[in-house]
Design a protein around this motif. Structure first.
Motif, PDB file in Angstrom:
ATOM      1  N   MET A   1       0.852  -1.184   0.000  1.00  0.00           N
ATOM      2  CA  MET A   1       0.000   0.000   0.000  1.00  0.00           C
ATOM      3  C   MET A   1       0.892   1.240   0.000  1.00  0.00           C
ATOM      4  SD  MET A   1      -2.969   1.328   2.623  1.00  0.00           S
ATOM      5  CE  MET A   1      -4.078   0.064   2.137  1.00  0.00           C
ATOM      6  N   TYR A   2       0.545   2.162  -0.882  1.00  0.00           N
ATOM      7  CA  TYR A   2       1.298   3.412  -0.983  1.00  0.00           C
ATOM      8  C   TYR A   2       0.711   4.451  -0.037  1.00  0.00           C
ATOM      9  CZ  TYR A   2       3.075   1.206  -5.179  1.00  0.00           C
ATOM     10  OH  TYR A   2       3.666   0.332  -6.051  1.00  0.00           O
ATOM     11  N   ARG A   3       1.581   5.276   0.507  1.00  0.00           N
ATOM     12  CA  ARG A   3       1.158   6.342   1.411  1.00  0.00           C
ATOM     13  C   ARG A   3       1.340   7.661   0.660  1.00  0.00           C
ATOM     14  NH1 ARG A   3       0.343   3.786   5.965  1.00  0.00           N
ATOM     15  NH2 ARG A   3       0.422   5.433   7.479  1.00  0.00           N
ATOM     16  N   TYR A  31      -3.034   4.706   1.011  1.00  0.00           N
ATOM     17  CA  TYR A  31      -3.551   5.384   2.185  1.00  0.00           C
ATOM     18  C   TYR A  31      -3.410   6.867   1.902  1.00  0.00           C
ATOM     19  CZ  TYR A  31      -4.103   7.157   6.884  1.00  0.00           C
ATOM     20  OH  TYR A  31      -4.554   7.858   7.969  1.00  0.00           O
ATOM     21  N   ASN A  32      -4.487   7.604   2.066  1.00  0.00           N
ATOM     22  CA  ASN A  32      -4.509   9.021   1.743  1.00  0.00           C
ATOM     23  C   ASN A  32      -4.010   9.851   2.933  1.00  0.00           C
ATOM     24  OD1 ASN A  32      -5.090  11.614   0.946  1.00  0.00           O
ATOM     25  ND2 ASN A  32      -7.133  11.128   0.204  1.00  0.00           N
ATOM     26  N   HIS A  33      -2.855  10.473   2.763  1.00  0.00           N
ATOM     27  CA  HIS A  33      -2.273  11.306   3.815  1.00  0.00           C
ATOM     28  C   HIS A  33      -2.729  12.756   3.753  1.00  0.00           C
ATOM     29  CE1 HIS A  33       0.817   9.024   6.108  1.00  0.00           C
ATOM     30  NE2 HIS A  33       0.599   8.165   5.144  1.00  0.00           N
ATOM     31  N   SER A  34      -3.589  13.098   2.812  1.00  0.00           N
ATOM     32  CA  SER A  34      -4.053  14.481   2.695  1.00  0.00           C
ATOM     33  C   SER A  34      -4.878  14.867   3.911  1.00  0.00           C
ATOM     34  CB  SER A  34      -4.904  14.640   1.431  1.00  0.00           C
ATOM     35  OG  SER A  34      -4.191  14.198   0.306  1.00  0.00           O
ATOM     36  N   LYS A  57       1.361  15.021   8.072  1.00  0.00           N
ATOM     37  CA  LYS A  57       0.898  14.168   6.975  1.00  0.00           C
ATOM     38  C   LYS A  57       2.016  13.895   5.977  1.00  0.00           C
ATOM     39  CE  LYS A  57      -3.546  13.780   8.009  1.00  0.00           C
ATOM     40  NZ  LYS A  57      -4.236  12.508   8.130  1.00  0.00           N
ATOM     41  N   ILE A  58       2.786  14.928   5.635  1.00  0.00           N
ATOM     42  CA  ILE A  58       3.878  14.764   4.663  1.00  0.00           C
ATOM     43  C   ILE A  58       5.004  13.908   5.250  1.00  0.00           C
ATOM     44  CG2 ILE A  58       5.744  16.013   3.484  1.00  0.00           C
ATOM     45  CD1 ILE A  58       3.638  18.182   2.816  1.00  0.00           C
ATOM     46  N   LYS A  59       5.280  14.114   6.501  1.00  0.00           N
ATOM     47  CA  LYS A  59       6.357  13.360   7.167  1.00  0.00           C
ATOM     48  C   LYS A  59       6.127  11.847   7.049  1.00  0.00           C
ATOM     49  CE  LYS A  59       8.879  13.748  11.499  1.00  0.00           C
ATOM     50  NZ  LYS A  59       8.873  14.362  12.826  1.00  0.00           N
ATOM     51  N   GLY A  60       4.868  11.418   7.095  1.00  0.00           N
ATOM     52  CA  GLY A  60       4.568   9.991   7.064  1.00  0.00           C
ATOM     53  C   GLY A  60       4.218   9.429   5.702  1.00  0.00           C
ATOM     54  N   ILE A 126       4.273   6.566  -9.440  1.00  0.00           N
ATOM     55  CA  ILE A 126       4.100   6.183  -8.034  1.00  0.00           C
ATOM     56  C   ILE A 126       4.834   4.875  -7.757  1.00  0.00           C
ATOM     57  CG2 ILE A 126       2.421   5.361  -6.311  1.00  0.00           C
ATOM     58  CD1 ILE A 126       0.447   7.418  -7.616  1.00  0.00           C
ATOM     59  N   LYS A 127       4.664   3.894  -8.627  1.00  0.00           N
ATOM     60  CA  LYS A 127       5.301   2.594  -8.427  1.00  0.00           C
ATOM     61  C   LYS A 127       6.826   2.703  -8.441  1.00  0.00           C
ATOM     62  CE  LYS A 127       1.401   0.036 -10.283  1.00  0.00           C
ATOM     63  NZ  LYS A 127       0.845  -0.675 -11.440  1.00  0.00           N
ATOM     64  N   GLU A 128       7.348   3.632  -9.227  1.00  0.00           N
ATOM     65  CA  GLU A 128       8.790   3.796  -9.314  1.00  0.00           C
ATOM     66  C   GLU A 128       9.378   4.650  -8.191  1.00  0.00           C
ATOM     67  OE1 GLU A 128       9.512   5.306 -13.252  1.00  0.00           O
ATOM     68  OE2 GLU A 128       8.934   3.411 -14.196  1.00  0.00           O
ATOM     69  N   LEU A 129       8.605   5.602  -7.673  1.00  0.00           N
ATOM     70  CA  LEU A 129       9.157   6.577  -6.723  1.00  0.00           C
ATOM     71  C   LEU A 129       8.728   6.382  -5.262  1.00  0.00           C
ATOM     72  CD1 LEU A 129       8.729   9.789  -8.897  1.00  0.00           C
ATOM     73  CD2 LEU A 129      10.836   8.506  -8.487  1.00  0.00           C
ATOM     74  N   ALA A 130       7.552   5.833  -5.058  1.00  0.00           N
ATOM     75  CA  ALA A 130       7.019   5.775  -3.687  1.00  0.00           C
ATOM     76  C   ALA A 130       7.553   4.598  -2.892  1.00  0.00           C
ATOM     77  CB  ALA A 130       5.494   5.729  -3.715  1.00  0.00           C
TER      78      ALA A 130
END
Length: 130
Positions: A1-3, A31-34, A57-60, A126-130
């Motif tokens: 799961m991407y954050r 998971y939506n950190h917004s 939110k950004i920190k996590g 997202i798949k490449e960077l997160a």
């Protein structure tokens, strides 16, 4: 799961909804950190409280997604989000709005990757960077 932290202005919530839809279409489980729209900090909080909420939110998160429309250049909050992403070494994915002639150089210059307004390029980044 991407954050993921999806940068947005609630004045332009349709763009936020479209980004969420593109993620779903692309099969991204996230998971939506917004900061949620119904969070009272948006309407009743101080700038310091909103700053602290955005920073937490950004920190996590794994990465930020920011729309690179021209309005982004003039948003103090997007500039703060970029500053916080850099502070915590979070990758930034900038989405160029569909059929946009002008985009935010501030967002694009700080982006780890700039993608077009489509699900496949966003999800690949997202798949490449997160």
């Amino acid at each position: 799961m991407y954050r993921l932290f999806i940068s947005h202005s609630w004045k332009y919530s349709d763009a936020y909804d479209k980004v969420s839809s593109m993620l779903t279409q692309g099969g991204i489980n996230y998971y939506n950190h917004s900061v949620p729209k119904d969070d009272p900090i948006h309407t009743n909080g101080t700038d310091k409280q909103l700053y602290d909420a955005i920073e937490a939110k950004i920190k996590g998160c794994s990465c930020l997604i920011i729309l690179a429309g021209v309005y982004s250049t003039y948003s103090k909050w997007i500039n703060i989000e970029i500053e916080l992403a850099n502070k915590y070494s979070k990758p930034i994915i900038a989405i160029e709005p569909w059929d946009s002639e002008r985009t935010s150089s501030v967002v694009k210059n700080n982006a780890t990757r700039v993608v077009g307004w489509n699900s496949s390029s966003l999800c690949k980044a997202i798949k490449e960077l997160a």
